[in-house]
Design a protein around this motif. Structure first.
Motif: not given
Length: 202
Positions: A41-43, A176-180, A183-186, A190-191
């Protein structure tokens, strides 16, 4: 002389190969599989979730039209991981709550005393909270505390066998740590290719 050089090269190559199988602290490290590192999936990489859902899960990336919300639904297809699943969701908190239930606000909120709080090392902005069901399924949420009021919700459900020696709460918090970062716009997601994949939230 040529035979000696050849033999020496062979020995050195063997030693390098063996050395490459061990980490500096003496533990064995597996070589990364190209298949495991593919984006499903994206991210979201397969390697991020394969310990829960196996190496060939069914994947459904969903971008919800009209709202800032993205969901990656992953269901185990391997017999050894039967009935296990992961759902990774992010987007604006209001859209997250309207799509999944009120994990951020309201009676089911994990941030109003009913959840177990957690942080992320090196991250000062934002806060996390998770369920404490002590069962096969757990949910972890992260409030980004950014200008767009974004949030993340991850659900992990283990199969019966793996639940004996895994903690779904730990798996959910790690995801959560992986996608943060994206997902939080920083960081860019990816992909994510707008013409190929669903919008990952914003």
């Amino acid at each position: 002389m040529r035979r000696i050089v050849t033999q020496c090269f062979s020995v050195v190559s063997t030693l390098l190969l063996v050395a490459g199988c061990f980490s500096s602290d003496g533990g064995v490290t597996a070589s990364a599989s190209p298949a495991a590192d593919r984006w499903i999936c994206p991210g979201v990489r397969l390697s991020d979730v394969s310990s829960v859902v196996g190496e060939s899960p069914d994947v459904d990336p969903i971008g919800v039209q009209g709202i800032s919300f993205f969901s990656c639904i992953i269901d185990a297809a391997d017999e050894g991981h039967a009935n296990a699943s992961v759902r990774i969701n992010w987007g604006k908190i209001g859209d997250n709550d309207s799509s999944l239930g009120a994990f951020f606000k309201g009676g089911r909120s994990l941030f109003d005393g009913d959840g177990v709080s957690f942080g992320i090392d090196g991250v000062e902005q934002g806060e996390g909270a998770r369920t404490d069901n002590e069962g096969r399924g757990e949910t972890a949420a992260w409030r980004c505390d950014d200008e767009k009021s974004r949030g993340i919700v991850v659900d992990v459900y283990l199969n019966e066998e793996h639940a004996k020696d895994r903690d779904p709460a730990v798996d959910a918090v790690n995801l959560v740590r992986t996608v943060r970062p994206w997902a939080c716009g920083e960081q860019p997601v990816p992909n994510y290719t707008p013409t190929v994949t669903p919008s990952p939230g914003y």
